[in-house]
Enzyme design. Sequence first.
Site, PDB file in Angstrom:
ATOM      1  N   ARG A 222       0.842  -1.179   0.000  1.00  0.00           N
ATOM      2  CA  ARG A 222       0.000   0.000   0.000  1.00  0.00           C
ATOM      3  C   ARG A 222       0.882   1.235   0.000  1.00  0.00           C
ATOM      4  O   ARG A 222       1.697   1.405   0.914  1.00  0.00           O
ATOM      5  CB  ARG A 222      -0.856  -0.033   1.273  1.00  0.00           C
ATOM      6  CG  ARG A 222      -2.178   0.566   1.055  1.00  0.00           C
ATOM      7  CD  ARG A 222      -3.206   0.238   2.095  1.00  0.00           C
ATOM      8  NE  ARG A 222      -2.822   0.161   3.487  1.00  0.00           N
ATOM      9  CZ  ARG A 222      -3.655   0.468   4.468  1.00  0.00           C
ATOM     10  NH1 ARG A 222      -4.861   0.879   4.206  1.00  0.00           N
ATOM     11  NH2 ARG A 222      -3.291   0.340   5.716  1.00  0.00           N
TER      12      ARG A 222
ATOM     13  N   THR B 187      -0.900   7.521  -0.935  1.00  0.00           N
ATOM     14  CA  THR B 187      -2.185   7.452  -1.650  1.00  0.00           C
ATOM     15  C   THR B 187      -3.085   6.331  -1.129  1.00  0.00           C
ATOM     16  O   THR B 187      -4.275   6.305  -1.447  1.00  0.00           O
ATOM     17  CB  THR B 187      -1.939   7.171  -3.146  1.00  0.00           C
ATOM     18  OG1 THR B 187      -1.317   5.868  -3.246  1.00  0.00           O
ATOM     19  CG2 THR B 187      -1.031   8.206  -3.776  1.00  0.00           C
TER      20      THR B 187
ATOM     21  N   ASP C 251      -1.370  -3.723  12.852  1.00  0.00           N
ATOM     22  CA  ASP C 251      -0.858  -4.198  11.566  1.00  0.00           C
ATOM     23  C   ASP C 251      -0.730  -5.720  11.634  1.00  0.00           C
ATOM     24  O   ASP C 251       0.094  -6.254  12.383  1.00  0.00           O
ATOM     25  CB  ASP C 251       0.499  -3.552  11.275  1.00  0.00           C
ATOM     26  CG  ASP C 251       0.991  -3.890   9.880  1.00  0.00           C
ATOM     27  OD1 ASP C 251       1.143  -2.971   9.062  1.00  0.00           O
ATOM     28  OD2 ASP C 251       1.218  -5.096   9.602  1.00  0.00           O
TER      29      ASP C 251
ATOM     30  N   ASP D 281       2.774  -7.172  10.902  1.00  0.00           N
ATOM     31  CA  ASP D 281       3.710  -6.934  12.007  1.00  0.00           C
ATOM     32  C   ASP D 281       3.404  -7.839  13.187  1.00  0.00           C
ATOM     33  O   ASP D 281       4.315  -8.372  13.830  1.00  0.00           O
ATOM     34  CB  ASP D 281       3.640  -5.469  12.464  1.00  0.00           C
ATOM     35  CG  ASP D 281       4.381  -4.542  11.513  1.00  0.00           C
ATOM     36  OD1 ASP D 281       5.130  -5.051  10.649  1.00  0.00           O
ATOM     37  OD2 ASP D 281       4.205  -3.311  11.631  1.00  0.00           O
TER      38      ASP D 281
HETATM   39  N1  URA Z   1      -3.751  -3.652   7.308  1.00  0.00           N
HETATM   40  C1  URA Z   1      -3.476  -4.045   8.582  1.00  0.00           C
HETATM   41  O1  URA Z   1      -2.593  -4.853   8.819  1.00  0.00           O
HETATM   42  N2  URA Z   1      -4.201  -3.512   9.580  1.00  0.00           N
HETATM   43  C2  URA Z   1      -5.190  -2.627   9.377  1.00  0.00           C
HETATM   44  O2  URA Z   1      -5.835  -2.193  10.341  1.00  0.00           O
HETATM   45  C3  URA Z   1      -5.467  -2.241   8.039  1.00  0.00           C
HETATM   46  C4  URA Z   1      -4.726  -2.772   7.023  1.00  0.00           C
END
Ligand code: URA
Length: 209
Positions: A104, A108, A200, A203
């Site tokens: 991502r 943007t 995330d 992560d």
């Molecule tokens: N990707 C993620 O890992 N967590 C989110 O909250 C949104 C996208």
Amino acid sequence: MQHLTLVTHPLVQHKLTIMRDRETSTAGFRRLLREISLLLAYEVTRELDLTTTRIETPLCPMDAPTIQGKKLALISILRAGNGLLDGILELIPAARVGFIGLYRDPETLQPVQYYSKVPANLDLRMVIVVDPMLATGNSSVAAIDLLKRAGAKNLRFLCLLAAPEGVARMREAHPDVPIFTAALDERLDDHGYIVPGLGDAGDRMFGTK
Ligand code: URA
């Protein structure tokens, strides 16, 4: 089939709550993700077509149910999709597997593709796209665009958490692709993270920051 299916089974909801907790360790998160992916896989494959195969039980011959058609295809959106993929493969070890690499753009929030390798004959398979977080929906829409161009017709999208924004985006771009999720959260924050969410997902499962 309905466009959005919430998997409300108590085991799924309980495990998801522990995954959301910021105190849950990487090892714990990974173990729970594997467990929850088995339960979600059970739901998303509920409508696989069955046929019968002639077998011999120790007592007699029997026309017994087996899954019809070509092996299904699991498509992981890298990298977080791999966490869901591993569990599902334990349940469906013969599935064919593809990977779509999208990141991502932080400015943007648009997906940028850097990798794609998908199985042959997608038009003859149930194709299940896995990504734990349906946030803006941009990556999911891009991945499904690519899979449809490769021939896929019978698609499902499986995630752990969805935001209303992502569900709306998917409904607009791909109304024919049912979404399966353990929860529909409140909203996205300014960085495109799901709130309350779990942070995330990549992560948390890989212990990166
Ligand atoms: N990707 C993620 O890992 N967590 C989110 O909250 C949104 C996208």
